[in-house]
Design a protein around this motif. Structure first.
Motif, short mmCIF file in Angstrom:
data_model
loop_
_atom_site.label_atom_id
_atom_site.label_comp_id
_atom_site.label_asym_id
_atom_site.label_seq_id
_atom_site.Cartn_x
_atom_site.Cartn_y
_atom_site.Cartn_z
N PRO A 58 121.21 -34.08 -24.39
CA PRO A 58 122.61 -34.32 -25.21
C PRO A 58 122.14 -34.93 -26.58
N TRP A 59 122.71 -34.25 -27.50
CA TRP A 59 122.46 -34.81 -29.07
C TRP A 59 123.99 -34.27 -29.80
N PRO A 60 125.13 -35.04 -29.38
CA PRO A 60 126.15 -34.79 -30.02
C PRO A 60 126.25 -34.50 -31.49
N GLY A 61 127.20 -33.93 -31.85
CA GLY A 61 127.04 -33.20 -33.06
C GLY A 61 127.62 -34.64 -33.82
N PRO A 62 127.97 -34.34 -35.40
CA PRO A 62 128.05 -35.27 -36.44
C PRO A 62 129.68 -36.24 -36.24
N HIS A 301 114.43 -32.44 -35.31
CA HIS A 301 115.54 -31.70 -35.01
C HIS A 301 116.41 -31.90 -36.27
N SER A 302 117.36 -30.72 -36.71
CA SER A 302 118.11 -31.07 -37.71
C SER A 302 119.40 -30.06 -37.71
N ARG A 303 120.55 -30.54 -38.45
CA ARG A 303 121.60 -29.84 -38.33
C ARG A 303 121.94 -29.61 -39.77
N HIS A 304 122.39 -28.53 -40.18
CA HIS A 304 122.80 -28.23 -41.67
C HIS A 304 124.14 -27.18 -41.53
N ALA A 305 124.66 -27.09 -42.79
CA ALA A 305 125.56 -26.07 -43.05
C ALA A 305 125.03 -24.80 -42.72
N MET A 306 125.75 -23.85 -42.02
CA MET A 306 125.32 -22.61 -41.65
C MET A 306 125.07 -21.72 -43.02
N VAL A 307 123.82 -20.98 -42.88
CA VAL A 307 123.48 -20.39 -44.17
C VAL A 307 124.01 -18.92 -43.99
N PRO A 308 124.86 -18.22 -44.70
CA PRO A 308 125.27 -16.82 -44.56
C PRO A 308 124.06 -15.69 -44.24
N GLY A 309 123.99 -15.03 -43.31
CA GLY A 309 122.82 -14.12 -43.13
C GLY A 309 121.98 -14.98 -41.87
N TRP A 310 122.26 -16.14 -41.48
CA TRP A 310 121.25 -16.70 -40.58
C TRP A 310 121.89 -17.01 -39.18
N GLU A 311 123.10 -16.61 -39.21
CA GLU A 311 124.06 -16.71 -37.70
C GLU A 311 123.25 -16.17 -36.68
N ARG A 312 122.25 -15.38 -36.82
CA ARG A 312 121.85 -14.78 -35.59
C ARG A 312 120.51 -15.95 -35.46
N GLY A 313 120.05 -16.80 -36.00
CA GLY A 313 119.03 -17.60 -35.62
C GLY A 313 117.91 -17.07 -36.75
N ILE A 314 116.93 -18.22 -37.21
CA ILE A 314 115.77 -17.71 -37.99
C ILE A 314 114.57 -18.24 -37.12
N GLY A 315 113.45 -17.70 -37.72
CA GLY A 315 112.02 -18.16 -37.39
C GLY A 315 111.08 -18.03 -38.41
N LEU A 316 110.47 -19.46 -38.60
CA LEU A 316 109.57 -19.29 -39.74
C LEU A 316 108.03 -19.81 -39.37
N GLU A 376 117.15 -21.62 -49.32
CA GLU A 376 118.89 -21.78 -49.16
C GLU A 376 119.36 -22.65 -48.23
N LEU A 377 118.46 -23.30 -47.60
CA LEU A 377 118.82 -24.68 -46.51
C LEU A 377 119.26 -25.77 -47.28
N GLY A 378 120.61 -26.21 -46.97
CA GLY A 378 121.41 -27.26 -47.49
C GLY A 378 120.71 -28.52 -46.84
N GLU A 379 120.99 -29.79 -47.58
CA GLU A 379 120.81 -30.95 -47.00
C GLU A 379 121.34 -31.21 -45.34
N ALA A 380 120.52 -32.03 -44.68
CA ALA A 380 120.70 -32.01 -43.25
C ALA A 380 122.12 -32.89 -43.03
N VAL A 381 122.74 -32.62 -42.25
CA VAL A 381 124.17 -33.45 -41.82
C VAL A 381 123.61 -34.47 -40.72
N GLN A 382 122.53 -34.15 -39.93
CA GLN A 382 122.13 -34.73 -38.90
C GLN A 382 120.51 -34.54 -38.87
N VAL A 383 120.05 -35.71 -38.40
CA VAL A 383 118.25 -35.46 -38.31
C VAL A 383 118.11 -36.17 -37.12
N ARG A 384 117.09 -35.74 -36.23
CA ARG A 384 116.43 -36.66 -35.17
C ARG A 384 115.02 -36.36 -34.92
#
Ligand SMILES: Cc1cc2nc3c(=O)[nH]c(=O)nc-3n(C[C@H](O)[C@H](O)[C@H](O)COP(=O)(O)OP(=O)(O)OC[C@H]3O[C@@H](n4cnc5c(N)ncnc54)[C@H](O)[C@@H]3O)c2cc1C
Length: 450
Positions: A58-62, A301-316, A376-384
């Motif tokens: 479990p990792w509850p949201g902000p 693990h980090s959570r950020h505002a969704m980036v338009p175009g990345w809704e289906r997930g990304i891999g780098l 495009e990645l914004g600041e994280a709202v949560q990091v673990r």
């Protein structure tokens, strides 16, 4: 089931019982196969929950929303008809439909390019040149290799050409095994030998059929939880501390709680724990296991505002050492029930066998490095941060011969399985343990009363 029998002594001296030590996926899979063959099995797990690395936590949201992270795999790569596929069918585990994939990239020469795991990416791949691309086409005509100790670089250079092995392979391997291809033997990816035996990577791959990423409802950890539930014989908080040989090849296992006797013991533990238990009983096997390097991976693990175009997930994936120790990152798709609606959930890998610059010791440095590739990645709202010490055994060239020596040096009634034997990939573990159970079950059943 938690705890197990109370008190200091267990009067049951069953020679039919098999004790499996370690309730990670390896131990649970071994127990499952033995249980199905009618063996009396129990599993001892040191921690409070089954699954080892393959747990969904479990990792509850902000704002306290329900959310999860995966400690290990984010999904299961399943090939049709393989051991993992058969297991998922047997367990009738509910699987989510595989969502369509978003962009996949390779970070190389300071730029983000399409990932070479897709055909377009392979054709546009940086550094291959026309000669390197034409060389890929020769792959189906390359004969199977004969050297048992090829490393992954030599294998891929032989099959796909030196340019592929030099320019693209390091990032692909770092993203899966967190180590340079030169340091890894074929045992780290046993599927390669199977594909080569079936005509090569292309033809063998076509014959084996496509692989799909499957996600159990409830996350990857649902596989371990389901196995544990069906077995009904898992004792948590039950670390094994010593093994005592008894007459006629039987064993007494000492740990937290009462000692228990068994006709056979299966060691499905991290290599260093196995090495410690074996030290007084099988010093040669213990030394070989102790010498297998274990890689420490750091996962953010980090959570950020969704980036338009990345809704289906990304891999780098990043061509090492260009990421200065950062190996790659992957996100859930936007609709993934493990994530939090509206947020992009990213997982970033650092370290493994690669040196890490000190700036990447903290999230601020990791984020700066990530932004070089993902501006495009914004600041994280949560990091673990989840450290994964010793998570990956480094299966070096020559590993197969060393494993045969371990097997030969084990006293009767002791069996050894796990990621260091069958490779860290879960499909490989499933394949290896199914084959092991098939060949070992006769031996294990021999102790059963008729
Ligand atoms: C970050 C990360 C990402 C990964 N990604 C992927 C992926 O994408 N795809 C993939 O296929 N694989 C992936 N893996 C690898 C895969 O998760 C592991 O190889 C696999 O889960 C190993 O299972 P195991 O049972 O052999 O070992 P473990 O999971 O290490 O289990 C061993 C168990 O033994 C227990 N134990 C330890 N000491 C004792 C003791 N004394 N007595 C009793 N029990 C004990 C431990 O608590 C643990 O539960 C990933 C791993 C990590 C860490």
């Amino acid at each position: 089931m938690a705890g197990g029998p109370r008190g200091g002594v267990d009067g049951n001296t069953s020679s039919a019982r098999i004790i499996v030590l370690g309730g990670g996926l390896s131990g649970l899979l071994a127990a499952w196969h033995l249980h199905r063959r009618g063996c009396e099995v129990e599993v001892w797990e040191a921690s409070g929950a089954p699954g080892g690395w393959a747990q969904t936590l479990p990792w509850p949201g902000p704002a306290g929303e329900v959310g999860y992270l995966e400690r290990g795999p984010q999904g299961l790569r399943v090939g049709r008809g393989g051991a993992l596929d058969r297991l998922l069918h047997e367990l009738t585990l509910e699987l989510r439909p595989s969502p369509p994939k978003g962009p996949r990239w390779l970070g190389k020469a300071g730029r983000r390019q399409p990932s070479p795991v897709t055909l377009t990416g392979l054709l546009c791949a940086p550094g291959l040149g026309i000669g390197g691309k034409l060389r890929l086409l020769a792959e189906p005509f390359i004969p199977a290799g004969s050297g048992p100790d090829e490393n992954l670089h030599v294998f891929f250079a032989r099959r796909l050409g030196e340019a592929f092995a030099r320019e693209l392979l390091p990032a692909l391997v770092a993203g899966v095994l967190a180590a340079p291809p030169e340091r890894l033997g074929l045992e780290a990816l046993p599927r390669l030998k199977r594909l080569e035996a079936r005509g090569g990577l292309l033809l063998g791959g076509l014959r084996a059929g496509p692989e799909r990423t499957r996600l159990p409802a409830g996350g990857t950890g649902a596989l371990a939880r389901t196995l544990a539930g069906r077995l009904g014989c898992l004792f948590t908080d039950r670390p094994a501390r010593a093994l005592e040989p008894l007459p006629e090849g039987r064993w007494r296992v000492h740990g937290k709680g009462p000692a228990r006797e068994a006709g056979a013991v299966v060691l499905a533990l991290p290599t260093q724990v196995t090495a410690e238990l074996l030290r007084p009983l099988a010093p040669e096997a213990s030394q070989i296991l102790e010498a297998i390097p274990r890689l420490d991976l750091r996962v953010w693990h980090s959570r950020h505002a969704m980036v338009p175009g990345w809704e289906r997930g990304i891999g780098l994936l990043i061509h090492p050492p260009e990421g200065r120790g950062l190996l790659g990152a992957a996100s859930f798709s936007g609709g993934d029930p493990r994530g939090v609606p509206g947020l992009l959930q990213l997982r970033t890998y650092v370290g493994g066998a690669y040196p890490v610059e000190s700036a990447l010791d903290a999230w601020s440095g990791v984020f700066r490095e990530l932004r070089r590739w993902l501006p495009e990645l914004g600041e994280a709202v949560q990091v673990r941060e989840e450290a994964c010490p010793g998570a990956f055994p480094l299966l070096e060239p020559g590993h197969g011969a060393r494993m045969a020596r371990v097997e030969a040096a084990l006293p009767p009634g002791l069996h050894w399985i796990g990621a260091a034997r069958f490779g860290p990939g879960i499909p490989d573990l499933a394949e290896g343990i199914a084959a092991w159970a098939e060949s070992a079950s006769g031996l294990l059943m021999a102790g059963r009363p008729s």
